[in-house]
Scaffold this motif. Structure first.
Motif, PDB file in Angstrom:
ATOM      1  N   ARG A  57     -18.874  35.347  74.612  1.00 31.03           N
ATOM      2  CA  ARG A  57     -18.718  35.420  73.164  1.00 31.03           C
ATOM      3  C   ARG A  57     -17.326  35.040  72.707  1.00 31.03           C
ATOM      4  N   ASN A  60     -17.431  31.088  71.664  1.00 31.01           N
ATOM      5  CA  ASN A  60     -17.745  30.692  70.278  1.00 31.01           C
ATOM      6  C   ASN A  60     -17.217  31.720  69.270  1.00 31.01           C
ATOM      7  N   MET A  62     -17.801  34.796  68.766  1.00 33.02           N
ATOM      8  CA  MET A  62     -18.716  35.766  68.161  1.00 33.02           C
ATOM      9  C   MET A  62     -18.109  37.164  68.195  1.00 33.02           C
ATOM     10  N   LEU A  65     -16.430  39.583  65.341  1.00 28.71           N
ATOM     11  CA  LEU A  65     -17.146  40.551  64.514  1.00 28.71           C
ATOM     12  C   LEU A  65     -16.527  41.941  64.569  1.00 28.71           C
ATOM     13  N   ARG A  91     -19.023  26.634  66.049  1.00 31.88           N
ATOM     14  CA  ARG A  91     -20.354  27.075  66.464  1.00 31.88           C
ATOM     15  C   ARG A  91     -21.391  25.958  66.389  1.00 31.88           C
ATOM     16  N   MET A  96     -25.490  29.216  70.825  1.00 28.26           N
ATOM     17  CA  MET A  96     -25.644  30.451  71.592  1.00 28.26           C
ATOM     18  C   MET A  96     -27.087  30.944  71.584  1.00 28.26           C
ATOM     19  N   PHE A  98     -29.464  34.373  72.888  1.00 25.73           N
ATOM     20  CA  PHE A  98     -29.230  35.776  73.194  1.00 25.73           C
ATOM     21  C   PHE A  98     -30.272  36.337  74.156  1.00 25.73           C
ATOM     22  N   ARG A 100     -32.391  38.925  73.726  1.00 20.05           N
ATOM     23  CA  ARG A 100     -33.714  39.074  73.127  1.00 20.05           C
ATOM     24  C   ARG A 100     -33.956  37.884  72.205  1.00 20.05           C
ATOM     25  N   ASN A 102     -34.550  35.964  69.104  1.00 16.92           N
ATOM     26  CA  ASN A 102     -34.312  36.439  67.737  1.00 16.92           C
ATOM     27  C   ASN A 102     -34.551  35.355  66.684  1.00 16.92           C
ATOM     28  N   PRO A 103     -35.789  34.834  66.628  1.00 22.95           N
ATOM     29  CA  PRO A 103     -36.074  33.904  65.529  1.00 22.95           C
ATOM     30  C   PRO A 103     -35.975  34.652  64.200  1.00 22.95           C
ATOM     31  N   PHE A 104     -35.665  33.919  63.125  1.00 19.17           N
ATOM     32  CA  PHE A 104     -35.589  34.568  61.815  1.00 19.17           C
ATOM     33  C   PHE A 104     -37.003  34.929  61.366  1.00 19.17           C
ATOM     34  N   PRO A 105     -37.274  36.218  61.125  1.00 25.48           N
ATOM     35  CA  PRO A 105     -38.652  36.638  60.872  1.00 25.48           C
ATOM     36  C   PRO A 105     -39.235  36.090  59.576  1.00 25.48           C
ATOM     37  N   GLY A 116     -29.789  26.374  61.115  1.00 22.86           N
ATOM     38  CA  GLY A 116     -28.353  26.176  61.008  1.00 22.86           C
ATOM     39  C   GLY A 116     -27.986  25.310  59.815  1.00 22.86           C
ATOM     40  N   ARG A 169     -33.318  25.946  68.342  1.00 22.00           N
ATOM     41  CA  ARG A 169     -32.464  26.179  67.174  1.00 22.00           C
ATOM     42  C   ARG A 169     -31.004  25.860  67.505  1.00 22.00           C
TER      43      ARG A 169
ATOM     44  N   THR B 184     -29.666  41.738  66.127  1.00 21.24           N
ATOM     45  CA  THR B 184     -29.810  40.426  66.764  1.00 21.24           C
ATOM     46  C   THR B 184     -30.091  39.329  65.749  1.00 21.24           C
ATOM     47  N   ILE B 185     -30.751  39.676  64.636  1.00 17.49           N
ATOM     48  CA  ILE B 185     -31.052  38.680  63.606  1.00 17.49           C
ATOM     49  C   ILE B 185     -29.745  38.222  62.952  1.00 17.49           C
ATOM     50  N   ALA B 191     -24.132  33.036  64.897  1.00 17.51           N
ATOM     51  CA  ALA B 191     -23.952  32.073  65.980  1.00 17.51           C
ATOM     52  C   ALA B 191     -24.202  30.651  65.507  1.00 17.51           C
ATOM     53  N   LEU B 192     -24.865  30.505  64.341  1.00 18.35           N
ATOM     54  CA  LEU B 192     -25.055  29.170  63.789  1.00 18.35           C
ATOM     55  C   LEU B 192     -23.908  28.809  62.852  1.00 18.35           C
ATOM     56  N   GLY B 193     -22.890  29.651  62.844  1.00 16.60           N
ATOM     57  CA  GLY B 193     -21.719  29.345  62.024  1.00 16.60           C
ATOM     58  C   GLY B 193     -21.890  29.694  60.558  1.00 16.60           C
TER      59      GLY B 193
END
Ligand SMILES: Nc1ncnc2c1ncn2[C@@H]1O[C@H](COP(=O)(O)OP(=O)(O)O)[C@@H](O)[C@H]1O
Ligand SMILES: [Mg+2]
Lengths: 260, 294
Positions: A57, A60, A62, A65, A91, A96, A98, A100, A102-105, A116, A169, B184-185, B191-193
């Motif tokens: 992390r 990139n 991350m 945070l 990025r 990156m 992960f 699990r 984690n597609p956007f629901p 992106g 993605r 995670t979402i 992570a996509l900036g």
């Protein structure tokens, strides 16, 4: 540089004296210097808590945070200093994936792939968008499975398909490196094998850095391996050298299952 | 039959008995819980349904004399509660316009800064606000709006008191909804900036949208029937009023007025039935939305 690490010619990524601490004086990553091979799979191994995710992390950024995090060191990606590069630019070059999926629901499969661009408000022509979606989904061997359902929600897919969607993605940006943090640890063996095959195929066009605590996986698919322990890079070598004749006693103990 | 199996059977018998006893108790207690709402609806429908018609929705209330004449002739009371319906709608919409942005932004702030002293203070104050009697909120709106801004009773003042009531509910539901979205979402978007504020606007809010909507609808249904704060702010009006700076009626205010006029008693029931139907619809709607997303 540590004597148990090898040099790489024309590396895609060069990490110099990287240290990261979440609390003052406690280093999660300690003075790591390493060059990453282009168009290869590099595995980061080590027992839980040794700083693998933190190292990944840091690439990139991350980890920015967290509030009290402190980072020192230098990162050069494809000749460009990325240490202070704006994160959006960075990025796009370092995708990156992960642990699990984690597609956007709320998004369809199609929108997930180009998320992106969408979320950053980058406008593309319909044709370009379609091309990117198809190319990325083909790259992750998901195209044939979903091409008739591109406008269904990504969360309807199986776990393994979702993880491949998440890789797509990341690929949509056409990044220089792909960073994966234990990408198969939530998947069943069949889905895991598929992702592994995929990563081996992807290295033709991308450079891949993957955290794994599964030694067999590192042995199967990685070309180079790092072994980390308590935040330090203990050993870095071609995977087959490291697995056959580890130089450091700690690497050997880890690989023979004495701890971890 | 050997001894062990006898003991087993006895135990089983006792357990079945206990089981039955408890189930009976549970059913009985559930009946006690649901009976008020069933009785309320039954009574409202029994007494109020006669008066409900299209006129009831589009006409203003009769004066006492008209109502008295109708009663004397054994006819239905003429007129309706149009001024109350328009007033309630106007004030609830205005209250939502005031409370939703403030509430959602505050909720986001609380979610983003867990453990920070300022966030904890805000959360506590919001919780306290939830417990403030509604009549006190009416007084506050009287002091803040009626006197200095609209120079008299007004729909705006009513809306402000309702908005303050809705606020803590929206704050809470926003924070709780965001907390339920997996970390995670958020990471996927970062992570996509994607910059942080866009992650909130374009990922977290859409992902939690139905949760937010549920909270807002429940907030609205909660203030829909409020009477006390409106007495001190909107006051009431015999005509349809669409000017937010003027006194305005509302369905619960009309119910109170009907109660105070012996000739209008029948209208209490039909107005209450109407209000109850609105509240129930909103409640069921929010339940539906919440269920669909789980
Ligand atoms: N957000 C955090 N705050 C504080 N300490 C953390 C945080 N994340 C990780 N750490 C600490 O940093 C060290 C390395 O963690 P991590 O990089 O997640 O290890 P790994 O991925 O190898 O399991 C651990 O000691 C962990 O406790
Ligand atoms: Mg980890």
């Amino acid at each position: 540089m540590n004597e148990n690490t090898i040099k790489i010619k024309d590396p895609v990524l060069s990490i110099g004296n990287l240290s990261v601490s979440y609390e003052k004086g406690k280093y999660a990553v300690k003075d790591v210097s390493v060059d990453i091979k282009r168009n290869a799979v590099t595995a980061i191994m080590g027992p839980s808590g040794c700083g693998k995710s933190t190292l990944l992390r840091a690439i990139n950024r991350m980890h920015e945070l967290y509030d009290n995090i402190e980072t020192e060191g230098k990162l050069i990606l494809n000749g460009k200093d990325i240490t202070d590069m704006p994160t959006i630019q960075l990025r796009r070059m370092a995708g990156m994936v992960f642990q699990r999926p984690n597609p956007f629901p709320t998004m369809s499969i199609y929108d997930n792939v180009i998320a992106g661009f969408k979320l950053n408000g980058i406008r593309l022509k319909k044709k370009d968008r379609d091309d990117i979606v198809e190319r990325s989904l083909r790259d992750v061997t998901l195209w044939d499975e979903v091409k008739d359902n591109l406008h269904r929600k990504g969360t309807f897919l199986s776990g393994g398909q979702q993880q491949r969607l998440c890789i797509a993605r990341a690929l949509a940006y056409d990044p220089e490196v792909i960073l994966l943090d234990e990408p198969t640890s939530a998947l069943d063996p069949v889905a895991t094998a598929r992702v592994e095959d995929l990563l081996v195929k992807l290295k033709e066009n991308y450079s891949i850095i993957m955290v794994t605590h599964n030694m067999a996986q590192a042995a199967r698919i990685s070309d180079y391996s790092m072994f980390m322990y308590l935040g330090e890079l203990v050993e870095y070598d071609k995977t087959k050298n490291m697995f056959t004749k580890p130089k450091d006693r700690r690497t050997e103990e880890y690989l023979t299952g004495k701890f971890g | 039959m050997d001894a062990t199996s006898k003991i087993l059977r006895d135990n089983l018998g006792r357990r079945t008995f206990k089981d039955r006893y408890f189930r009976g108790l549970v059913v009985f207690l559930s009946l006690i819980t649901i009976s008020p709402i069933v009785l309320i609806i039954y009574k409202l429908v029994e007494k109020g349904i006669r008066q409900i018609s299209f006129d009831f929705i589009i006409q203003t209330p009769p004066d006492t004399f008209e109502a008295m004449t109708a009663l004397a002739n054994g006819e239905l009371i003429p007129g309706g509660i149009a001024n109350g319906i328009t007033g309630t709608l106007m004030m609830v919409v205005l209250a939502s316009v005031l409370a939703i942005p403030v509430g959602v932004i505050t909720g986001i702030y609380l979610y983003e800064n867990p453990g920070k002293p300022m966030a904890n203070l805000t959360r506590n104050i919001s919780d306290i606000l939830q417990g403030v009697p509604s009549i006190v909120l009416g007084l506050i709106a009287y002091i803040w709006v009626v006197k200095p801004i609209t120079n008299g009773f007004s729909a705006l003042a009513g809306s402000v008191s309702l908005a303050i009531m809705m606020l803590p509910m929206i704050v809470r539901s926003t924070e709780e909804t965001l907390k339920m979205i997996p970390q995670t979402i958020k990471e996927a978007a970062l992570a996509l900036g994607v910059p942080y504020y866009k992650v909130i606007l374009k990922v977290l809010i859409p992902t939690g949208f139905s949760g937010l909507l549920t909270g807002i609808l429940l907030g609205i249904s909660r203030v829909l029937g409020e009477t006390a704060p409106l007495m001190l702010t909107a006051l009431g009006s015999t005509m349809i009023n669409l000017d937010i700076t003027k006194p305005t009626s509302a369905v619960p205010l009309l119910i109170w007025e009907f109660y105070n006029d012996p000739n209008m008693v029948d209208l209490i029931w039909s107005s209450s039935l109407f209000l109850m139907a609105m509240v129930l619809t909103l409640n069921l709607l929010s339940k539906r939305i919440a269920a669909r997303t789980k």
